[in-house]
Design a protein around this motif. Structure first.
Motif, PDB file in Angstrom:
ATOM      1  N   LEU A 233       0.787  -1.006   0.069  1.00  0.00           N
ATOM      2  CA  LEU A 233       0.001  -0.103  -0.028  1.00  0.00           C
ATOM      3  C   LEU A 233       0.952   1.149  -0.067  1.00  0.00           C
TER       4      LEU A 233
ATOM      5  N   ALA B  78       0.108  -0.912   7.388  1.00  0.00           N
ATOM      6  CA  ALA B  78      -0.588  -1.426   6.424  1.00  0.00           C
ATOM      7  C   ALA B  78      -0.523  -2.829   6.088  1.00  0.00           C
TER       8      ALA B  78
ATOM      9  N   VAL C  35      -7.992  -2.196   0.699  1.00  0.00           N
ATOM     10  CA  VAL C  35      -7.997  -0.942   1.385  1.00  0.00           C
ATOM     11  C   VAL C  35      -8.079   0.023   0.544  1.00  0.00           C
TER      12      VAL C  35
ATOM     13  N   TYR D 276      -6.166   4.892   3.881  1.00  0.00           N
ATOM     14  CA  TYR D 276      -5.521   5.081   4.926  1.00  0.00           C
ATOM     15  C   TYR D 276      -4.774   6.113   5.397  1.00  0.00           C
TER      16      TYR D 276
ATOM     17  N   ALA E 262      -8.344   3.311   8.682  1.00  0.00           N
ATOM     18  CA  ALA E 262      -8.217   2.722   7.158  1.00  0.00           C
ATOM     19  C   ALA E 262      -9.652   2.147   6.953  1.00  0.00           C
ATOM     20  N   GLU E 263     -10.094   2.418   5.843  1.00  0.00           N
ATOM     21  CA  GLU E 263     -11.405   2.182   5.286  1.00  0.00           C
ATOM     22  C   GLU E 263     -11.045   0.938   4.116  1.00  0.00           C
ATOM     23  N   VAL E 264     -11.752  -0.183   4.444  1.00  0.00           N
ATOM     24  CA  VAL E 264     -11.511  -1.416   3.689  1.00  0.00           C
ATOM     25  C   VAL E 264     -12.902  -1.972   3.279  1.00  0.00           C
TER      26      VAL E 264
ATOM     27  N   LEU F 156      -2.696  -4.741   8.441  1.00  0.00           N
ATOM     28  CA  LEU F 156      -3.970  -4.671   8.164  1.00  0.00           C
ATOM     29  C   LEU F 156      -4.266  -5.552   6.910  1.00  0.00           C
ATOM     30  N   THR F 157      -3.518  -5.430   6.010  1.00  0.00           N
ATOM     31  CA  THR F 157      -3.715  -6.356   4.820  1.00  0.00           C
ATOM     32  C   THR F 157      -3.449  -7.810   5.072  1.00  0.00           C
TER      33      THR F 157
END
Length: 350
Positions: free
Chosen positions: A61, A276, A289, A292, A345-347, A279-280
């Motif tokens: 990311l 990141a 994602v 972020y 973060a928006e996912v 998160l991933t």
């Protein structure tokens, strides 16, 4: 000769563009993923990337930070020559992802200076960078807030120690000499744009990302499994080389302490990249994602002979059933020290 602050104020409202593009290579993606300790198969194996619907390896990311660092360096070499690179730090970084960066992308960068303000002896510059590829597809929009120390006493002391250890050709004297010699835009690597803002195409036809957790499995307040990452001085030096962020506070004890830091410290964008990856890894898909953002609150000091442990935690903050999207709040700490003042973060989920 204008002061650094005067140069920054004069740049507000102006638009610059990298003359050349940055070509994303397969091995560079692997190199960057290694620097972030990110083992997701889509960063390493083309078959795994193809299973997610991409024609090449998917970059982590924050891979875009490499291109943003190139743009920043060009701007400080040509337009913001009054600042000492050893005094400039990232205070906040926000990324909106339109499409993941993949191997083979020829990335263009348009830079817009949005605002400048001063608080005491610190300058704050807010810059928007739009990354696009050879097909004029928007890849990412990144907003950065950089803060520079301008106090004359500290600046003079710090400049003296930075000059002795900074990468050859990057000292303030070198940059001023080079700026004087440059006579064309091609020499500076950037061009000022006077036309209307560049027009881009939003990528179309991207598949909805498959994710390990389904949207229906999430609930507000749900905690993600924590993760601990170890960072040594070797990791910092490696990241500096891979990313192009050669600020000596990340490798020189003398510079770090002259800047008022307790020790050599981690790069803010390194901890952001590790977040990141955390998160991933939970999502199972680096393409899931869409936004972020991190406001940096502190640095993790790294001793010369012992690695530092950074702990990441995540929590589901909001859910959007209509879009099957979630907002995740992230925290990062080192020995009880908060590294993120705010990180979200928006996912998207399946």
């Amino acid at each position: 000769m204008h002061t650094a602050s005067e140069q920054a104020m004069a740049s507000v409202g102006r638009h610059y563009r990298l003359i050349d593009h940055y070509e994303v290579g397969r091995e560079k993606i692997r190199e960057f993923a290694r620097a972030l300790q990110d083992g997701h198969p889509a960063h390493w194996d083309e078959g795994a990337a193809a299973e997610l619907g991409f024609a090449g390896l998917v970059a982590p990311l924050t891979f875009s930070s490499i291109v943003l660092m190139v743009m920043q360096r060009r701007m400080f070499e040509s337009t913001l020559t009054g600042y000492d690179l050893g005094q400039v730090l990232q205070a906040e970084q926000a990324i909106e992802v339109h499409r993941p960066i993949i191997a083979g992308d020829q990335v263009r960068c348009d830079c817009y200076f949005e605002s400048f303000r001063q608080f005491g002896d610190k300058d704050f510059l807010v810059i928007k960078n739009v990354l696009s590829n050879q097909h004029k597809e928007m890849l990412q929009t990144a907003h950065s807030t950089a803060v520079a120390q301008t106090g004359s006493d500290l600046a003079a002391d710090l400049r003296g120690v930075v000059e002795g250890v900074i990468m050859t050709g990057q000292s303030a004297a070198d940059r001023l000499d080079t700026a004087t010699l440059r006579t064309t835009e091609a020499d500076t690597g950037v061009v000022e744009c006077f036309e209307e803002p560049a027009q881009y195409n939003l990528p179309e036809g991207l598949p909805r990302p498959w994710t390990v957790p389904a949207f229906t499995e999430l609930s507000v307040g749900m905690e993600l499994a924590p993760r601990t990452v170890l960072l040594s001085r070797g990791d910092l030096v490696n990241y500096a080389g891979v990313s192009g962020d050669s600020n000596p506070i990340h490798f020189s004890d003398v510079v770090a302490r002259s800047a008022g830091l307790p020790d050599v410290v981690t790069h803010g964008l390194l901890t952001m990249g590790l977040g990141a990856g955390y998160l991933t890894s939970w999502l199972g898909n680096p393409a899931a994602v869409t936004k972020y953002a991190v406001r940096f609150a502190g640095f993790a000091p790294v001793q010369a002979t012992e690695a530092s442990a950074i702990e990441f935690h995540g929590r589901v903050k909001e859910l959007d059933p209509a879009r099957r999207a979630a907002t995740i709040a992230l925290t990062a700490t080192c020995a009880g020290r908060k590294l993120f003042g705010r990180a979200t973060a928006e996912v998207l989920l399946h």
